[in-house]
Enzyme design. Structure first.
Site, PDB file in Angstrom:
ATOM      1  N   ASP A  91      54.633  44.762  36.813  1.00 11.81           N
ATOM      2  CA  ASP A  91      53.763  45.819  37.064  1.00 11.81           C
ATOM      3  C   ASP A  91      54.057  47.015  36.133  1.00 11.81           C
ATOM      4  O   ASP A  91      55.115  47.583  36.111  1.00 11.81           O
ATOM      5  CB  ASP A  91      54.141  46.359  38.662  1.00 11.81           C
ATOM      6  CG  ASP A  91      53.360  47.530  38.897  1.00 11.81           C
ATOM      7  OD1 ASP A  91      52.525  48.062  38.341  1.00 11.81           O
ATOM      8  OD2 ASP A  91      53.414  47.740  40.314  1.00 11.81           O
ATOM      9  N   CYS A 112      45.309  48.290  36.958  1.00  7.38           N
ATOM     10  CA  CYS A 112      46.062  48.224  35.915  1.00  7.38           C
ATOM     11  C   CYS A 112      46.129  46.640  35.489  1.00  7.38           C
ATOM     12  O   CYS A 112      45.163  46.230  34.441  1.00  7.38           O
ATOM     13  CB  CYS A 112      47.850  48.226  36.076  1.00  7.38           C
ATOM     14  SG  CYS A 112      48.041  50.009  36.509  1.00  7.38           S
ATOM     15  N   ARG A 113      46.796  45.555  36.106  1.00  7.80           N
ATOM     16  CA  ARG A 113      46.904  44.338  35.690  1.00  7.80           C
ATOM     17  C   ARG A 113      45.539  43.414  36.100  1.00  7.80           C
ATOM     18  O   ARG A 113      45.167  42.584  34.903  1.00  7.80           O
ATOM     19  CB  ARG A 113      47.994  43.515  36.400  1.00  7.80           C
ATOM     20  CG  ARG A 113      49.455  44.153  36.068  1.00  7.80           C
ATOM     21  CD  ARG A 113      50.376  43.642  37.035  1.00  7.80           C
ATOM     22  NE  ARG A 113      50.333  44.422  38.221  1.00  7.80           N
ATOM     23  CZ  ARG A 113      51.213  44.241  39.353  1.00  7.80           C
ATOM     24  NH1 ARG A 113      52.193  43.092  39.071  1.00  7.80           N
ATOM     25  NH2 ARG A 113      50.856  44.788  40.242  1.00  7.80           N
ATOM     26  N   SER A 114      45.058  43.393  36.861  1.00  6.92           N
ATOM     27  CA  SER A 114      43.794  42.647  37.219  1.00  6.92           C
ATOM     28  C   SER A 114      42.611  42.942  36.522  1.00  6.92           C
ATOM     29  O   SER A 114      41.836  42.209  36.059  1.00  6.92           O
ATOM     30  CB  SER A 114      43.422  42.339  38.816  1.00  6.92           C
ATOM     31  OG  SER A 114      43.242  43.647  39.411  1.00  6.92           O
ATOM     32  N   ASN A 124      44.531  47.173  41.689  1.00 10.31           N
ATOM     33  CA  ASN A 124      43.137  46.809  40.845  1.00 10.31           C
ATOM     34  C   ASN A 124      43.195  47.984  40.041  1.00 10.31           C
ATOM     35  O   ASN A 124      41.893  48.179  39.541  1.00 10.31           O
ATOM     36  CB  ASN A 124      42.131  46.574  41.920  1.00 10.31           C
ATOM     37  CG  ASN A 124      40.730  45.925  41.034  1.00 10.31           C
ATOM     38  OD1 ASN A 124      39.878  46.215  41.773  1.00 10.31           O
ATOM     39  ND2 ASN A 124      40.911  45.277  40.152  1.00 10.31           N
ATOM     40  N   CYS A 181      45.477  42.050  41.976  1.00  4.53           N
ATOM     41  CA  CYS A 181      46.921  42.617  41.684  1.00  4.53           C
ATOM     42  C   CYS A 181      47.116  43.633  42.846  1.00  4.53           C
ATOM     43  O   CYS A 181      46.381  43.421  43.947  1.00  4.53           O
ATOM     44  CB  CYS A 181      47.030  43.502  40.251  1.00  4.53           C
ATOM     45  SG  CYS A 181      46.086  44.445  40.135  1.00  4.53           S
TER      46      CYS A 181
HETATM   47  P1  4NP Z   1      48.324  47.177  39.371  1.00  7.10           P
HETATM   48  O1  4NP Z   1      49.204  48.194  39.410  1.00  7.10           O
HETATM   49  O2  4NP Z   1      48.763  46.419  40.892  1.00  7.10           O
HETATM   50  O3  4NP Z   1      48.512  46.161  38.247  1.00  7.10           O
HETATM   51  O4  4NP Z   1      46.708  47.714  39.700  1.00  7.10           O
HETATM   52  C1  4NP Z   1      49.693  49.277  40.433  1.00  7.10           C
HETATM   53  C2  4NP Z   1      48.925  50.367  40.690  1.00  7.10           C
HETATM   54  C3  4NP Z   1      49.378  51.102  41.356  1.00  7.10           C
HETATM   55  C4  4NP Z   1      50.070  50.974  42.239  1.00  7.10           C
HETATM   56  C5  4NP Z   1      50.897  50.017  42.129  1.00  7.10           C
HETATM   57  C6  4NP Z   1      50.681  49.031  40.991  1.00  7.10           C
HETATM   58  N1  4NP Z   1      50.747  52.093  43.330  1.00  7.10           N
HETATM   59  O5  4NP Z   1      51.418  51.860  43.890  1.00  7.10           O
HETATM   60  O6  4NP Z   1      49.751  53.086  43.288  1.00  7.10           O
END
Ligand code: 4NP
Length: 153
Positions: free
Chosen positions: A121, A12-14, A10, A7
């Site tokens: 997200d 939240c989702r993955s 790294n 994702c």
């Molecule tokens: P992830 O979520 O891609 O599912 O880990 C996010 C975590 C942080 C950010 C964006 C998405 N960020 O912009 O910091």
């Protein structure tokens, strides 16, 4: 069989996908390797978001061990399947790693083929958004087990 979930951050989702898949492969006694990574550097070395940790814990899955890392060129050699959690991440991976394009897939294609669907997200959202992301990820990972389990033990 080696699977990598990817994702943006790294955190939240993955990591949730990694945790769900680790639980499923343990239940199914599959000798698979599972990992996750991100394509943005903002959170390298951090634990998963506390809301992702809480969501997984509510399903008996501990992802607090995880530390965010960036995807590397070696990952494209090591892993058999690279599952992007969103279409934007899939497009980035395809753009930068053209020789490995056959390994790169959109996770939700396993549930909704050809619909180009992303796990939303949840980073700017609430715990409920993490719960919705978890449900999609859980369904997709269960489908992946069905798709891959026969012939890849
Ligand atoms: P992830 O979520 O891609 O599912 O880990 C996010 C975590 C942080 C950010 C964006 C998405 N960020 O912009 O910091």
């Amino acid at each position: 069989m080696k699977l990598l979930f990817v994702c943006l951050g790294n955190i939240c989702r993955s990591p949730m996908a990694e945790g769900v898949m680790r639980k499923l492969i343990a239940q199914h006694q599959l000798p698979w390797v599972v990992d996750s990574a991100g394509i943005e550097h903002y959170h390298i070395g951090e634990r998963p978001d506390r809301r992702a940790i809480a969501q997984c814990l509510s399903h008996g899955i501990d992802i607090s061990y995880k530390r965010a890392r960036l995807i590397t060129p070696e990952d494209f050699k090591t892993f058999d399947f690279i599952y992007a959690l969103s279409a934007d991440v899939r497009d980035e991976l395809l753009h930068f790693y053209v020789p490995s394009s056959a390994k790169i897939h959109l996770l939700l294609d396993v549930l909704y083929p050809g619909q180009n669907r992303s796990v939303p997200d949840p980073w700017y959202g609430s715990q409920r958004d993490f719960a919705l992301a978890f449900e999609l990820i859980d369904q997709a990972c269960r489908a992946l087990i069905k798709v891959h389990a026969d012939g890849h033990r």
